[in-house]
Motif scaffolding. Structure first.
Motif, PDB file in Angstrom:
ATOM      1  N   GLU A  51       0.764  -1.281   0.027  1.00  0.00           N
ATOM      2  CA  GLU A  51       0.062  -0.154   0.031  1.00  0.00           C
ATOM      3  C   GLU A  51       0.868   1.347  -0.115  1.00  0.00           C
ATOM      4  N   ALA A  52       0.285   2.345  -0.592  1.00  0.00           N
ATOM      5  CA  ALA A  52       0.996   3.595  -0.413  1.00  0.00           C
ATOM      6  C   ALA A  52       1.031   4.124   0.984  1.00  0.00           C
ATOM      7  N   SER A  53       2.153   4.718   1.423  1.00  0.00           N
ATOM      8  CA  SER A  53       2.418   5.049   2.792  1.00  0.00           C
ATOM      9  C   SER A  53       1.286   6.202   3.270  1.00  0.00           C
ATOM     10  N   PRO A  54       0.946   6.105   4.540  1.00  0.00           N
ATOM     11  CA  PRO A  54       0.027   7.123   4.850  1.00  0.00           C
ATOM     12  C   PRO A  54       0.201   8.250   5.093  1.00  0.00           C
ATOM     13  N   ALA A  55      -0.673   9.407   4.853  1.00  0.00           N
ATOM     14  CA  ALA A  55      -0.167  10.854   4.950  1.00  0.00           C
ATOM     15  C   ALA A  55      -0.412  11.140   6.770  1.00  0.00           C
ATOM     16  N   TYR A  56       0.538  11.898   6.998  1.00  0.00           N
ATOM     17  CA  TYR A  56       0.575  12.412   8.641  1.00  0.00           C
ATOM     18  C   TYR A  56       0.477  11.417   9.536  1.00  0.00           C
ATOM     19  N   ARG A  57       0.738   9.923   9.155  1.00  0.00           N
ATOM     20  CA  ARG A  57       0.846   9.087  10.384  1.00  0.00           C
ATOM     21  C   ARG A  57       2.019   8.017   9.977  1.00  0.00           C
ATOM     22  N   SER A  58       2.630   7.524  10.875  1.00  0.00           N
ATOM     23  CA  SER A  58       3.684   6.489  10.582  1.00  0.00           C
ATOM     24  C   SER A  58       3.058   4.926  10.067  1.00  0.00           C
ATOM     25  N   GLU A  59       3.432   4.219   9.671  1.00  0.00           N
ATOM     26  CA  GLU A  59       2.957   2.739   9.303  1.00  0.00           C
ATOM     27  C   GLU A  59       2.406   2.062  10.445  1.00  0.00           C
ATOM     28  N   TYR A  60       3.128   2.237  11.468  1.00  0.00           N
ATOM     29  CA  TYR A  60       2.583   1.783  12.789  1.00  0.00           C
ATOM     30  C   TYR A  60       1.321   2.406  13.424  1.00  0.00           C
ATOM     31  N   GLN A  61       1.375   3.728  13.359  1.00  0.00           N
ATOM     32  CA  GLN A  61       0.317   4.467  13.852  1.00  0.00           C
ATOM     33  C   GLN A  61      -0.943   3.984  12.964  1.00  0.00           C
ATOM     34  N   ARG A  62      -0.776   3.798  11.644  1.00  0.00           N
ATOM     35  CA  ARG A  62      -2.053   3.177  10.963  1.00  0.00           C
ATOM     36  C   ARG A  62      -2.324   1.932  11.172  1.00  0.00           C
ATOM     37  N   ASP A  63      -1.508   0.842  11.750  1.00  0.00           N
ATOM     38  CA  ASP A  63      -1.890  -0.094  12.097  1.00  0.00           C
ATOM     39  C   ASP A  63      -2.580  -0.143  13.476  1.00  0.00           C
ATOM     40  N   ARG A  64      -2.175   0.520  14.365  1.00  0.00           N
ATOM     41  CA  ARG A  64      -2.873   0.915  15.672  1.00  0.00           C
ATOM     42  C   ARG A  64      -4.339   1.378  15.421  1.00  0.00           C
ATOM     43  N   ASP A  65      -4.495   2.311  14.450  1.00  0.00           N
ATOM     44  CA  ASP A  65      -5.788   2.770  14.235  1.00  0.00           C
ATOM     45  C   ASP A  65      -6.691   2.006  13.388  1.00  0.00           C
ATOM     46  N   ARG A  66      -6.271   1.164  12.604  1.00  0.00           N
ATOM     47  CA  ARG A  66      -7.267   0.083  11.955  1.00  0.00           C
ATOM     48  C   ARG A  66      -7.417  -1.137  13.176  1.00  0.00           C
ATOM     49  N   ILE A  67      -6.730  -1.373  14.145  1.00  0.00           N
ATOM     50  CA  ILE A  67      -7.089  -2.272  15.158  1.00  0.00           C
ATOM     51  C   ILE A  67      -8.153  -1.766  15.992  1.00  0.00           C
ATOM     52  N   ILE A  68      -8.160  -0.411  16.149  1.00  0.00           N
ATOM     53  CA  ILE A  68      -9.296   0.430  16.874  1.00  0.00           C
ATOM     54  C   ILE A  68     -10.389   0.308  16.406  1.00  0.00           C
ATOM     55  N   HIS A  69     -10.439   0.406  14.991  1.00  0.00           N
ATOM     56  CA  HIS A  69     -11.595   0.516  14.053  1.00  0.00           C
ATOM     57  C   HIS A  69     -12.034  -0.970  13.910  1.00  0.00           C
ATOM     58  N   SER A  70     -11.567  -2.175  14.255  1.00  0.00           N
ATOM     59  CA  SER A  70     -12.079  -3.206  13.806  1.00  0.00           C
ATOM     60  C   SER A  70     -13.282  -3.756  14.753  1.00  0.00           C
ATOM     61  N   ALA A  71     -14.070  -4.555  14.079  1.00  0.00           N
ATOM     62  CA  ALA A  71     -15.119  -5.213  14.713  1.00  0.00           C
ATOM     63  C   ALA A  71     -14.826  -6.187  16.052  1.00  0.00           C
ATOM     64  N   ALA A  72     -13.666  -6.818  15.722  1.00  0.00           N
ATOM     65  CA  ALA A  72     -12.900  -7.699  16.544  1.00  0.00           C
ATOM     66  C   ALA A  72     -12.765  -7.042  17.898  1.00  0.00           C
ATOM     67  N   PHE A  73     -12.234  -5.693  17.881  1.00  0.00           N
ATOM     68  CA  PHE A  73     -11.520  -5.016  19.034  1.00  0.00           C
ATOM     69  C   PHE A  73     -12.869  -4.742  19.815  1.00  0.00           C
ATOM     70  N   ARG A  74     -14.014  -4.126  18.984  1.00  0.00           N
ATOM     71  CA  ARG A  74     -15.112  -3.891  19.917  1.00  0.00           C
ATOM     72  C   ARG A  74     -15.686  -5.042  20.682  1.00  0.00           C
ATOM     73  N   ARG A  75     -15.453  -6.181  20.141  1.00  0.00           N
ATOM     74  CA  ARG A  75     -15.968  -7.473  20.743  1.00  0.00           C
ATOM     75  C   ARG A  75     -15.267  -7.640  22.049  1.00  0.00           C
ATOM     76  N   LEU A  76     -14.349  -7.312  22.275  1.00  0.00           N
ATOM     77  CA  LEU A  76     -13.358  -7.302  23.586  1.00  0.00           C
ATOM     78  C   LEU A  76     -14.188  -7.013  24.769  1.00  0.00           C
ATOM     79  N   GLU A  77     -14.851  -6.121  24.209  1.00  0.00           N
ATOM     80  CA  GLU A  77     -15.733  -5.360  25.504  1.00  0.00           C
ATOM     81  C   GLU A  77     -16.817  -6.311  26.004  1.00  0.00           C
ATOM     82  N   TYR A  78     -17.132  -7.231  25.451  1.00  0.00           N
ATOM     83  CA  TYR A  78     -18.164  -8.330  26.074  1.00  0.00           C
ATOM     84  C   TYR A  78     -17.447  -9.805  26.069  1.00  0.00           C
TER      85      TYR A  78
END
Ligand code: MG
Length: 390
Positions: free
Chosen positions: A30-57
């Motif tokens: 993929e092209a590099s993200p704007a204003y974020r590092s590759e690892y920031q993008r990873d973290r952001d994708r994890i936060i927006h995932s359905a699996a992450f929200r399911r951890l609440e329950y």
């Protein structure tokens, strides 16, 4: 500027820190993200995932309906991220990579914690087994459906490497580049190493807190454990009249603090001595460079042993675990016999994986569906599947 604030404001990373610009990349380029590092993008994708929200329950030790204040997989993951980031910053390592690994490390957990994992692993015995660590990787590599251009979250090699804490040699052989370190006995990045131990610090400390809150363990019993006893003595002598609840919280925060400080100082000394000049040097090093001191390790083991025998094996926890195991097993057997009992998208997955991998594929799709359930969804599905009045 005093030395403490100099440390806090020093954003320079150590030469052995993971560098997003030198990442081994993503499975789908993929092209590099704007204003974020590759690892920031990873973290952001994890936060927006359905699996992450399911951890609440999903259960940590206490099932969701046992009380509102107990840790869930979500709050556990956030606590791990907090501890891990503190350590990463103190060692001048990459906080973004650390945070991503921490937030993703439990994404593959089944409902009902380890009882659920054990039951599903037993069900999958003749179909390649079930391991929550590998499942976390499967979630981020394949199961999340969010992006047009690729399946999963398409995370960087380093985040995926950190998620895969351990893995059998047989599975490692099938994982290509990611599995190679297990075969060649290499280390992962320092960020992965420290997040692994931050997980331990977080659950040992919060299980003490939750265990006391539940009443299944007592301060008197814990006071026989060195790590707890030391902090208990300090708090008692500083604040002899403090109310019990605040006393417990003072002890728990100090439990986290003393382990973090020990880990930072021990690892700092090890890094100074080994002086790795790159992540490759870290990988080639014979053993992990992030570790506790021997005395802290011993105290840690003593606490873990206490929690295992007095909390995790307490009859009330065991009774819930036994019910959980039966729930998972019953659902697995019903679905594998008759996939039409599952929702349509799960049926489609069964058909798809069965076409490619035969019976193993059918079982894997059923396991994916069950592993993705929250505790309460699994309980409701059990009722809907087996209770004719439901
Ligand atoms: Mg964990």
């Amino acid at each position: 500027m005093n030395s403490a604030s100099a440390t806090i404001h020093n954003s320079t990373l150590a030469p052995c820190a993971a560098d997003p610009a030198a990442s081994r990349g993503r499975l789908h380029p993929e092209a590099s993200p704007a204003y974020r590092s590759e690892y920031q993008r990873d973290r952001d994708r994890i936060i927006h995932s359905a699996a992450f929200r399911r951890l609440e329950y999903k259960t940590q030790v206490f099932v969701n309906h046992e009380g509102d204040l107990f840790r869930t997989r979500l709050t556990h993951s956030i606590e791990v991220a907090q501890v891990a980031r503190s350590i990463a910053r103190a060692l001048q390592l990459n906080e973004d990579l650390t945070e991503g690994i921490a937030l993703a490390h439990d994404l593959g957990h089944t409902p009902f914690g380890h009882a659920g994992q054990d039951a599903l692993n037993a069900c999958m015995k003749s179909y390649g087994g079930f391991e929550h660590n590998l499942q976390s990787l499967r979630v981020v590599d394949e199961l999340e459906e969010r992006y047009a251009e690729f399946p999963g979250l398409n995370l960087t090699f380093e985040t995926r490497e950190g998620i895969l804490k351990h893995c059998s040699l047989k599975n490692a052989a099938e994982l290509g580049e990611l599995g190679r370190r297990f075969i060649e006995k290499q280390q992962p990045t320092l960020e992965a190493q420290l997040t692994n131990l931050a997980d331990e610090i977080a659950y040992n400390s919060h299980d003490v807190d939750d265990g006391l809150r539940s009443g299944l363990i007592t301060v008197e019993a814990l006071a026989t454990i060195t790590l707890f006893q030391e902090q208990y003595e300090i708090v008692r002598s500083l604040y002899p009249d403090l109310a019990p609840r605040r006393t417990i919280h003072e002890i728990v925060r100090r439990l986290i603090g003393c382990q973090v400080i020990d880990l930072v100082e021990t690892s700092k000394a090890a890094l100074l001595q080994a002086n790795p000049d790159s992540t490759d040097a870290v990988r080639r090093h014979g053993e992990p460079l992030i570790d506790f001191s021997d005395s802290m390790r011993a105290k840690n083991i003593e606490l873990k042993r206490f929690l295992r025998t007095r909390l995790y094996r307490h009859y009330r926890v065991h009774r819930m675990s036994a019910k959980a195991g039966r729930t998972i097993t019953a659902l697995f057997e019903a679905y594998i016999d008759d996939p039409r009992l599952m929702p349509e998208d799960a049926q489609q997955q069964v058909a798809l994986l069965e076409k490619t991998f035969g019976k193993d594929g059918r079982a894997r799709a059923v396991a994916d569906y069950i592993a993705g359930m929250t505790d309460r969804y699994a309980i409701a599905e059990y009722q809907r599947t087996f209770n004719p009045a439901n």
